[in-house]
Design an enzyme around this catalytic site. Structure first.
Site, mmCIF file in Angstrom:
data_model
loop_
_atom_site.group_PDB
_atom_site.id
_atom_site.type_symbol
_atom_site.label_atom_id
_atom_site.label_comp_id
_atom_site.label_asym_id
_atom_site.label_seq_id
_atom_site.Cartn_x
_atom_site.Cartn_y
_atom_site.Cartn_z
ATOM 1 N N THR A 181 0.856 -1.289 0.022
ATOM 2 C CA THR A 181 0.007 -0.076 -0.171
ATOM 3 C C THR A 181 1.031 1.237 -0.052
ATOM 4 O O THR A 181 1.883 1.369 0.615
ATOM 5 C CB THR A 181 -0.875 -0.069 1.539
ATOM 6 O OG1 THR A 181 -0.023 0.010 2.393
ATOM 7 C CG2 THR A 181 -1.936 -0.986 1.356
ATOM 8 N N GLU A 326 -5.809 -3.262 -0.621
ATOM 9 C CA GLU A 326 -6.539 -4.405 0.024
ATOM 10 C C GLU A 326 -7.737 -4.895 -0.605
ATOM 11 O O GLU A 326 -8.334 -6.134 -0.194
ATOM 12 C CB GLU A 326 -6.886 -3.869 1.498
ATOM 13 C CG GLU A 326 -5.851 -3.430 2.455
ATOM 14 C CD GLU A 326 -5.515 -2.121 2.222
ATOM 15 O OE1 GLU A 326 -5.681 -1.184 1.136
ATOM 16 O OE2 GLU A 326 -4.714 -1.535 3.147
ATOM 17 N N TRP A 440 -19.030 17.054 12.523
ATOM 18 C CA TRP A 440 -18.034 16.819 11.513
ATOM 19 C C TRP A 440 -18.321 17.615 10.266
ATOM 20 O O TRP A 440 -19.488 18.008 9.876
ATOM 21 C CB TRP A 440 -18.535 15.240 11.171
ATOM 22 C CG TRP A 440 -18.301 14.225 12.202
ATOM 23 C CD1 TRP A 440 -18.990 13.682 12.947
ATOM 24 C CD2 TRP A 440 -16.990 13.936 12.760
ATOM 25 N NE1 TRP A 440 -18.522 12.618 13.699
ATOM 26 C CE2 TRP A 440 -17.225 13.121 13.784
ATOM 27 C CE3 TRP A 440 -15.555 14.423 12.505
ATOM 28 C CZ2 TRP A 440 -16.121 12.423 14.518
ATOM 29 C CZ3 TRP A 440 -14.794 13.733 13.240
ATOM 30 C CH2 TRP A 440 -14.846 13.044 14.290
HETATM 31 P P1 AMP Z 1 -4.629 2.888 -2.450
HETATM 32 O O1 AMP Z 1 -4.758 1.630 -1.764
HETATM 33 O O2 AMP Z 1 -3.606 3.495 -2.791
HETATM 34 O O3 AMP Z 1 -5.632 2.381 -3.926
HETATM 35 O O4 AMP Z 1 -5.642 3.906 -1.759
HETATM 36 C C1 AMP Z 1 -7.135 3.422 -1.619
HETATM 37 C C2 AMP Z 1 -7.656 4.603 -0.804
HETATM 38 O O5 AMP Z 1 -7.887 5.643 -1.889
HETATM 39 C C3 AMP Z 1 -9.022 4.682 -0.472
HETATM 40 O O6 AMP Z 1 -9.058 3.949 0.837
HETATM 41 C C4 AMP Z 1 -9.523 6.083 -0.467
HETATM 42 O O7 AMP Z 1 -9.220 6.641 0.564
HETATM 43 C C5 AMP Z 1 -8.976 6.598 -1.640
HETATM 44 N N1 AMP Z 1 -9.847 6.151 -3.072
HETATM 45 C C6 AMP Z 1 -9.777 5.390 -3.615
HETATM 46 N N2 AMP Z 1 -10.779 5.500 -4.845
HETATM 47 C C7 AMP Z 1 -11.166 6.699 -4.550
HETATM 48 C C8 AMP Z 1 -12.284 7.372 -5.024
HETATM 49 N N3 AMP Z 1 -13.113 7.179 -5.802
HETATM 50 N N4 AMP Z 1 -12.724 8.433 -3.969
HETATM 51 C C9 AMP Z 1 -12.293 9.063 -3.190
HETATM 52 N N5 AMP Z 1 -11.193 8.326 -2.372
HETATM 53 C C10 AMP Z 1 -10.889 6.997 -3.176
#
Ligand code: AMP
Length: 537
Positions: A181, A326, A440
């Site tokens: 990640t 994940e 919030w």
């Molecule tokens: P990653 O593991 O690098 O793909 O990051 C995942 C995180 O990216 C998620 O838990 C979200 O916080 C953010 N994320 C992914 N897709 C979106 C989306 N369409 N809108 C807002 N946040 C997103």
């Protein structure tokens, strides 16, 4: 028990065989470092992927061995995506945008035995080589330059294969690949995908209401193959047999638009930053490119509604999706449910700007201190997910067990509401929430609104400590080139749209918003920059 169906294992060899037999003439195109286009067919891809599998076995790769890649989106990388797992190895994609220290940490933590690296990235390899312990380094000669002494050329490596590769029998739960990640805090965490999870994810992703991928499509994954396996698209694309056009290292707007035009691309995917750049180029020269009506999947960070609207004017459809490392990564996709077709257009745009409804086999719930939040589109809770392509642990990291609930759901760290129609809307990351006087405030909502202002290119809203309200929102604003806006104008723009206490107390104009290697706002850095902000009383 009644006798039911066969239990043939869900493994990647099936997809590779299918690709070679059924779609030998489908094309795979790669934009090379010198901008030329390299073309070959699935028949070549099939032969070379199997050659890689055989060569790895001959070089002593054992089942479960990790083989790392440090590569752009290319056909050779695609060969690694298939050649490594079908031979029983574990494909470990490395994020080339990370700091060399982190890359070395990740390689060592994963215990990678082999490393495949693009020759254009050899400088990066030089920076890490004294800190890692891989047995063999294989260099993909994208530029045609000679491979440095001591390292193996990918082409020479493939030439060690004789063509009699046999698939080892793999159980469907065998590890297929792993990603770390790109978290903004703490050490990177490894997630291991299985053959089964990736096959199911591919089937789910291809569905019309998900990424809507079919054999006749032309697919360009702009999302790097080191960002959650390019959202699984290499597997899904090869599964359906479509033409694939890879951007190589050229991810700028003009190169992408040229590729969309020359290859007649119909489906593409990437993060919002990329699509912002492409949009600007299109707006600057609206008639320069002849592009087919195309679906552009956006994920990794929130897609602003204004961007979705702007693309519609070019007949390009933005499809918003949400996912995580994940979860392989796809979790939700936002398409209009049939019973909502014909509703108020503004409401439909708002729906498209939210993260969408869960894919088949993915369950979602929003948990808060009272338990599961009602699906009322208002009550917030932390999104928890469950399903066959959701991780059940991190690689060698028992300390992170609390990311899973006692009843086996994964805690995403995203704060959401879920509507009565099942649309999930992210309001924040748990650590980015703004709590003002006990209430919030959603930073994502504010950002989305601000990015709808004609002068605003980007907006990031963060919490800053406040003597009276605990925290108050501060908006960092990047204006469009040549555009102007005053703080008063921005405030007046928000006033009719949100509750009064949501309106940021401070607007700061900046040149750019800091980002992570995968295009997310780096709010931690922004919070640090503004931590001593002096509020006017
Ligand atoms: P990653 O593991 O690098 O793909 O990051 C995942 C995180 O990216 C998620 O838990 C979200 O916080 C953010 N994320 C992914 N897709 C979106 C989306 N369409 N809108 C807002 N946040 C997103």
């Amino acid at each position: 028990m009644l006798s039911t169906m066969m239990r043939t294992p869900l493994t990647l060899s099936h997809l590779l065989e299918r690709a070679g037999r059924l779609f030998p003439t489908s094309e795979i195109v790669t934009r090379m470092p010198d901008r030329s286009l390299h073309r070959y067919t699935y028949a070549d891809f099939y032969r070379r992927s199997r050659a890689l599998a055989e060569a790895l076995q001959k070089a002593g790769m054992q089942p479960g061995d990790r083989v790392a890649t440090l590569s752009w989106n290319t056909s050779a990388h695609l060969e690694a995506y298939f050649g490594i797992p079908v031979a029983g190895g574990v494909l470990h994609t490395l994020n080339l945008r990370l700091h060399p220290t982190d890359i070395a940490y990740i390689i060592n933590h994963a215990e990678d035995r082999f490393l495949i690296v693009d020759d254009v990235l050899l400088k990066l390899y030089e920076a890490i080589k004294d800190h890692i312990n891989v047995e063999k380094v294989i260099v993909v000669p994208l530029t045609g330059q000679p491979v440095p002494a001591g390292l193996t050329s990918y082409e020479d490596f493939l030439a060690t294969a004789t063509g009699d590769f046999r698939y080892p029998e793999l159980a469907e739960d065998t590890a297929l690949g792993m990603c770390y990640t790109s978290g903004t805090t703490g050490k990177p965490k490894g997630v291991v995908y299985s053959h089964r999870s990736m096959i199911l994810h591919s089937l789910g992703s291809a569905l019309p209401d998900a990424l809507n991928l079919a054999q006749g499509d032309v697919l360009t994954p702009v999302v790097p193959m080191f960002h959650v396996m390019a959202w699984g698209l290499p597997f899904t694309g090869i599964m359906v047999g479509c033409k694939i056009a890879m951007p190589g290292p050229h991810l700028d707007a003009v190169n992408l638009l040229d590729l969309y035009e020359s290859e007649q691309v119909t489906k593409t995917a990437g993060v919002p930053t990329i699509w912002m750049g492409v949009l600007q180029a299109l707006q600057k020269e609206p008639t320069r490119w002849k592009i087919l009506p195309m679906e552009m999947v956006v994920g990794g960070a929130a897609a602003p509604e204004a961007m979705i609207r702007a693309y519609d004017t070019f007949n390009l459809k933005v499809v918003h999706a949400w996912g995580m490392t994940e979860m392989s990564p796809l979790g939700t996709v936002s398409r209009t449910k049939h019973n909502l077709v014909g509703s108020d257009p503004d409401m439909l745009y708002a729906l498209r700007a939210c993260q969408g409804i869960p894919m088949p086999l993915v369950e979602v719930r929003a948990m808060n201190e009272h338990g599961a939040a009602p699906w009322d589109g208002q009550t917030m809770g932390e999104l928890e997910v469950r399903g066959p392509w959701v991780a059940q642990s991190y690689f060698k990291l028992e300390s992170e067990r609390d990311k899973w609930s006692a009843d086996g759901w994964f805690r995403t760290g995203d704060v959401v509401t879920i509507s009565s129609e099942g649309y999930v809307k992210i309001t924040d990351r748990t650590k980015d929430l703004i709590k003002s006087g006990g209430e919030w405030i959603s930073s994502l909502d504010l950002e989305n609104l601000l990015m709808g202002h004609p002068a605003v290119r980007e907006a990031a809203v963060i919490a800053v400590t406040h003597p009276r309200w605990d925290e108050r929102p501060l908006a960092a604003i990047v204006l469009k080139e040549g555009a102007t806006a005053t703080v008063e104008e921005l405030r007046a723009y928000l006033e009719p749209k949100v509750a009064k206490f949501w309106i940021p107390d401070a607007f700061v104009f900046v040149d750019e918003i800091p980002r992570t290697s995968t295009g997310k706002f780096l709010k931690m850095q922004l919070r640090d920059t503004f931590k001593d902000w002096h509020w006017e009383s």
